[in-house]
Every structure is written in C-alpha cells, then in structure tokens.
Design an enzyme around this catalytic site. Structure first.
Site, PDB file in Angstrom:
ATOM      1  N   PHE A 102       2.960   9.003  -1.663  1.00 38.82           N
ATOM      2  CA  PHE A 102       4.130   9.827  -1.373  1.00 38.82           C
ATOM      3  C   PHE A 102       3.812  10.891  -0.306  1.00 38.82           C
ATOM      4  CE2 PHE A 102       5.829   8.778  -5.860  1.00 38.82           C
ATOM      5  CZ  PHE A 102       6.506   7.677  -5.392  1.00 38.82           C
ATOM      6  N   THR A 161       0.077   2.227   7.232  1.00 39.41           N
ATOM      7  CA  THR A 161      -0.100   1.650   8.565  1.00 39.41           C
ATOM      8  C   THR A 161      -0.981   2.553   9.425  1.00 39.41           C
ATOM      9  OG1 THR A 161       2.065   0.576   8.416  1.00 39.41           O
ATOM     10  CG2 THR A 161       1.122   0.828  10.619  1.00 39.41           C
ATOM     11  N   TRP A 218       1.240   0.383  14.793  1.00 40.62           N
ATOM     12  CA  TRP A 218       2.083  -0.716  14.295  1.00 40.62           C
ATOM     13  C   TRP A 218       2.212  -1.797  15.369  1.00 40.62           C
ATOM     14  CZ3 TRP A 218       6.616  -3.131  15.712  1.00 40.62           C
ATOM     15  CH2 TRP A 218       7.209  -3.967  14.761  1.00 40.62           C
ATOM     16  N   LYS A 256       2.535   5.642   6.417  1.00 41.61           N
ATOM     17  CA  LYS A 256       1.267   6.273   6.018  1.00 41.61           C
ATOM     18  C   LYS A 256       0.129   5.258   5.933  1.00 41.61           C
ATOM     19  CE  LYS A 256       0.941   7.989   1.793  1.00 41.61           C
ATOM     20  NZ  LYS A 256       2.345   7.628   1.567  1.00 41.61           N
ATOM     21  N   LYS A 310      10.605  -2.291  -2.553  1.00 46.90           N
ATOM     22  CA  LYS A 310       9.730  -1.513  -1.686  1.00 46.90           C
ATOM     23  C   LYS A 310       8.789  -2.386  -0.851  1.00 46.90           C
ATOM     24  CE  LYS A 310       6.474   2.390  -1.831  1.00 46.90           C
ATOM     25  NZ  LYS A 310       5.306   1.734  -1.241  1.00 46.90           N
ATOM     26  N   PHE A 346       8.397   4.750  16.881  1.00 51.45           N
ATOM     27  CA  PHE A 346       9.340   3.646  16.780  1.00 51.45           C
ATOM     28  C   PHE A 346       9.883   3.330  18.169  1.00 51.45           C
ATOM     29  CE2 PHE A 346       9.017   4.214  12.351  1.00 51.45           C
ATOM     30  CZ  PHE A 346       9.713   3.202  11.697  1.00 51.45           C
ATOM     31  N   ALA A 358       2.124   7.947  -8.316  1.00 54.85           N
ATOM     32  CA  ALA A 358       1.922   9.233  -7.638  1.00 54.85           C
ATOM     33  C   ALA A 358       2.822  10.320  -8.213  1.00 54.85           C
ATOM     34  CB  ALA A 358       2.176   9.077  -6.144  1.00 54.85           C
ATOM     35  N   ARG A 383      -5.186   1.990  -1.953  1.00 53.30           N
ATOM     36  CA  ARG A 383      -4.786   1.552  -3.291  1.00 53.30           C
ATOM     37  C   ARG A 383      -4.412   0.071  -3.311  1.00 53.30           C
ATOM     38  NH1 ARG A 383       0.043   5.300  -4.849  1.00 53.30           N
ATOM     39  NH2 ARG A 383       0.491   5.042  -2.650  1.00 53.30           N
TER      40      ARG A 383
END
Length: 559
Positions: free
Chosen positions: A303, A75, A412, A73, A107, A384, A275, A96
């Site tokens: 999230f 990225t 990415w 998200k 994480k 990916f 969140a 954020r």
C-alpha cells in the site's frame, strides 16, 4: 498504439536456469532446493553460513496512497533492481508472494509489469512453491486443534463464544466470512459461530514474515492467542501443544524462494501478509538473506507509505534490527490528479490545478520519510504515455520546494534501461545524505501514546477518538502484558485519514479507534480504525472468467 500485455511479455522471456541466477550470488547447486527449472528455495544451511557477511545497502520502495489509476510500486522495485544490475552492482530484489485471491479476483498478481517483471510469471501467481498452501494448512491445523479440544472435554474451559482464531483459505470467498459449524449432533463437533480469512490475513503468515528462523517461528506460534476461557483469560497455542506440528508443516515454506526478473536479476520472493491487519512486507529471512548475498537490496512495502512503509519501519525494522539506507516514494501524474479531484475519465487530459492539489499527498509521504524517520528519500515518477511535459515538470518543481529530487522512471516500457537515472540518484543520496533513522514512537510508551504518535506524525491527524469498546480492549491487553508491543494500525489504504473518500492531504481530522486486538505470535497489536475486510469477495466479472489454458499448457487471460 497497442501494447503487449504483461503475460505476453513474460511468456516471450528467455529465462535462465535458476542455477545460473544463483551463481550471481556466489551460490552453488547444493545451496538450492529445486522446484523445477526456474525456481528454487535457498537451503537453510546456506542462510546460516551467510550470516557472517557484511550487509549490503537496503533500498525501500513505497508509494503515495493507492488509487484506481495505479502507481507501479512493484514495477519500480523490479525496474530499479534491473537498473542497478546493468550498472554492474551485485543486486538482489526482495518482494512478497502473490495471493490467489487477487489473481482470480480484480487486482491481479504481484510480479511487476511491462518490461520490469519477475518470472516465471504464471507459476509465481499460481501456486508457486506452495508456501501459501502450507500457511493455510498450518492455520487450519490450529483451528482443528481448538475445536477438537472443546469436543474432547474442554479441559482449558474455552468459551465457545470467544474463540478468536479463524480458519483460512487462499481465495476470495465472501460466503465464508461468517459461518455456523459443528452442526449435525455431538459426533460432529460443538456448534459455534466461526468464519474464514484469506490466507494472507492469517497470523501464521505474519509470523512467517517476522521470524528469524524455524525455531523462532515455533516459539512465536506457541504465543498465538486462539481464544479466551470462561473467566476471560487468554488461551494460547502452546496450551494446545500445537506449535511443534505447525512448525513441521512449515519446514520448507520458511525458506525463501529464488527466481529472476526479465533481465535475470536475482529475486527472493517470500511471504505476503496483509498490509492492513499485518505489516505487508516480505519475510525478514528473505530480506536478511538478500542483504548478505548482495551489495544492494531493493524491497517494497504494501500500500502507501502511511501503511506499508510505516509498518516496515516501526514493526519489521524494530523486530529484526535493520533499516533502509534510502527510500523511494513512487507516484504517477494520473494518480496525483485523482488525489487532486480529477475524475477518472479525464485522467488522460492535462490538468495542472488538480495535479498541484494531489501533489500534497506525495509531499506528506516524503516529509514523513525524511523528517519523521530521518531517512534519505527521493521521488520516482512512474511515467505513463499520456503524461505531459508540463505535468512532469510540475511534480519536479513542487518536490524541489521541500528539498527532494523527483526522477523520471520509465521501467514499465524500457525495463532496467528506463531506471538508470533513478538508480544513479539512489546511489548518490545514499552517499551524500545523512541517515538519521529513528522510529515514529517509543515501543515502551502506552498503547494510546503509540497510536497517537502514528496518527499525528504519519497521517497528519489532530488526534484519536477511542471508542468505549476499544478502551476496554486496551485495558484488557495491558492487564495481560501486551502493552509494550508495537502497533499495527488497520485503516483504509486510500487516504491518509480513516475515511477513504478524503483524498489528497486531508487536514483537521481525527482517527477513530474502534477495536484493538493482539497478534501475540507476530508480536504486535492490531488497531482497527474501520471495517477492514479480511476475506475479500469476487467482483461481478472476476478475472477467473477470463483465465484459460490451451492443450499445449499455455495460459491466457492471466492479465
């Protein structure tokens, strides 16, 4: 093929001085409060001066329910901002701030990934401009005032068994979840049960991110409920006369931070509330400032869309009077296969049946954005290397069925260049699709009606089951005048339901409401549907064990 780590890519970046980034927004050096060469805070006078300018377009990036496979998200948020800048659009990204807890835990940070990152990455993830430490200190000042008041005679008759305000620190430390303090005799305080939250879970953080300015912040702090007296009446910070001192501590922390992406797109990084028990968005001040400084603002919500986007729209937008011009729902083929029942060790293999089953999760989130909230929406497929053409085509075709376009995002690997197709589509839907924004519920409805609206409309539940304790909470909160606040529902992020094991798009379930609390300063009710952890613990092999620094100051192992 070996890929460079996020840290390696970030350390190879050729950053520009923050003054050059500010020039892209027509800001001058006097508008900045410098924190080194590459980061600065925006001076409050400039923020005030910008308020007369017309708002830019707001783009919200959200996602499916998160999985261990990753969705990307942040990225996507960063890459889209870079793509819009490549197209010549005056763009600002608003995200954020990372918490140290996840950085040293499992994480990781929150600066994007690959070639779609915010930099300086190490500084962003390690202390930054000290905002989270200011929140920690402000939170703990209130805790000290409460316990000092009790020790000094307890004029307000605070019930020591009903102090609800906890201390906090910006670190994962399970040892501090439940403590006994004030021990050692009368000179050392009054013994009582206590506990710590992580700083991101503090109501001070939520207030920081919802306040319009420092004065509004101070007024909200005064409303914080810290305890109940022996007769069951609420006790607020204003009764302890602490809101002024707390606001003084936050004098600079309330100002948004300006940094840049790898492609030098201006980025405001400010605030980072949980969140779950909070609304999971960057600050209102940063978002509103970005809308005045840029023609296009790309932001995100924590999230999946059932938590982050719902709270962004029903809490943040309601509070500050803005709403998105478009929404992007991010998904990956890998994550969708997990939602469809595929095992984690088989994600690299093509599995169309599992993918089709998992796509139901994505479609529900898209339907919510378009049908419940009336917003133009598209899907970003975060690609990916292991994704097959059959899988990507399957996602596109399934999205077409409900009238939404799915666009491949390769930010990415390619940075802004990999987001040009996504940017094109976002610009298109903002011009061609009608925006009929509405909230999921009327804030004047009863507490039960508001919870039911979110459970049924957003989660797809049959209804809600309210425990006896929660019903007592609701009656008490309505008695004290908190009944017309919006609801902030705390549930698992992994499922549309309140059961983390129910992946995909669960049906025929109820949401169990276990407890309802008030964050009176933030201005919402916290509805607990499960055991929500507000002080995480470190894993068996925390990331902290891999992080190091060399003699020349080079950090390694951060990612």
């Amino acid at each position: 093929m070996k890929y460079k780590s996020d840290l390696e890519i970030a350390q190879e970046a050729k950053m520009k001085p923050v003054e050059e980034i500010a020039k892209k927004l027509n800001l001058i050096e006097d508008d900045l409060l410098g924190y080194g060469k590459y980061k600065a805070k925006l001076d409050s006078h400039r923020i005030q001066a910008a308020k007369e300018k017309q708002n830019g377009k707001l783009i919200l990036v959200t996602a499916i329910n998160p999985t261990s496979a990753g969705e990307g998200k942040t990225t996507t948020t960063v890459g889209l901002g870079d793509a819009l800048q490549r197209m010549g659009k005056k763009t600002v990204i608003a995200v954020r701030e990372p918490s140290l807890g996840p950085v040293f835990g499992i994480k990781g940070g929150a600066a994007g990934g690959g070639y779609a990152q915010v930099v300086p990455m190490e500084e962003l993830n390690l202390h930054f401009t000290g905002d989270l430490h200011a929140v920690t200190t402000a939170n703990n000042l209130i805790a000290a005032l409460v316990d000092n008041h009790i020790h000094q005679g307890n004029e307000l008759n605070i019930d020591t068994k009903r102090v609800v305000w906890k201390r906090c620190m910006d670190m994962n430390d399970r040892q501090l979840r439940y403590v006994e303090d004030g021990l050692g005799g009368k000179p050392n305080g009054v013994p009582r049960s206590d506990g710590f939250d992580i700083t991101a879970a503090s109501e001070i953080m939520a207030i920081l991110c919802l306040a319009d300015d420092l004065d509004d912040f101070k007024q909200r702090v005064g409303k914080i409920l810290v305890a109940y007296d022996i007769e069951g009446n609420p006790v607020h910070v204003s009764q302890l006369h602490g809101q002024g001192a707390v606001a003084a501590l936050m004098k600079e922390a309330i100002l948004p931070n300006l940094v840049q992406t790898l492609e030098h797109t201006p980025t405001l990084v400010h605030g980072g509330p949980f969140a779950n028990i909070a609304h999971g968005c960057n600050s209102v001040i940063a978002t509103k400032t970005a809308l005045k400084l840029g023609d296009y603002v790309v932001t995100e919500a924590g999230f999946g869309a059932d938590l982050g986007a719902e709270k962004f729209l029903d809490i943040k937008c309601r509070s500050c009077g803005i709403h998105p011009d478009a929404v992007i729902v991010v998904a990956t083929a890998r994550a969708l296969k997990l939602h469809g029942g595929c095992s984690k060790d088989e994600l690299n293999e093509e599995n169309i049946p599992a993918l089709k089953a998992g796509i139901e999760n994505l479609l529900k989130h898209v339907e919510n954005m378009k049908q419940v909230y009336g917003l133009p929406a598209i899907v970003a497929i975060n690609r990916f290397p292991t994704d097959t053409e059959n899988e990507l085509s399957c996602i596109e075709e399934e999205c077409k069925v409900i009238g939404v376009k799915a666009v491949l995002s390769e930010v990415w690997a390619k940075g802004g260049e990999g987001g040009l197709a996504l940017a094109d589509e976002v610009l298109s839907i903002m011009e061609t699709e009608a925006n009929h924004f509405q909230f999921a519920y009327d804030v004047k409805s009863s507490i039960i009606e508001k919870i039911e609206a979110v459970a049924k409309k957003i989660y797809g539940a049959n209804g809600i089951l309210v425990t006896e304790e929660a019903q007592k909470n609701i009656e008490k909160l309505e008695k004290f005048g908190f009944g017309q606040l919006p609801v902030c529902i705390a549930k698992t992020q992994y499922s549309l339901s309140d059961d983390p094991k129910k992946l995909g798009r669960p049906r025929n379930f109820d949401i169990t409401v276990r407890e309802v609390r008030v964050s009176a300063g933030a201005g919402f009710l916290v509805v607990l549907t499960g055991n929500i952890m507000t002080m995480p613990g470190l894993p068996k092999r925390p990331a902290a064990e891999r992080i190091d620094i060399s003699k020349d100051g080079t950090i390694t192992g951060l990612f």
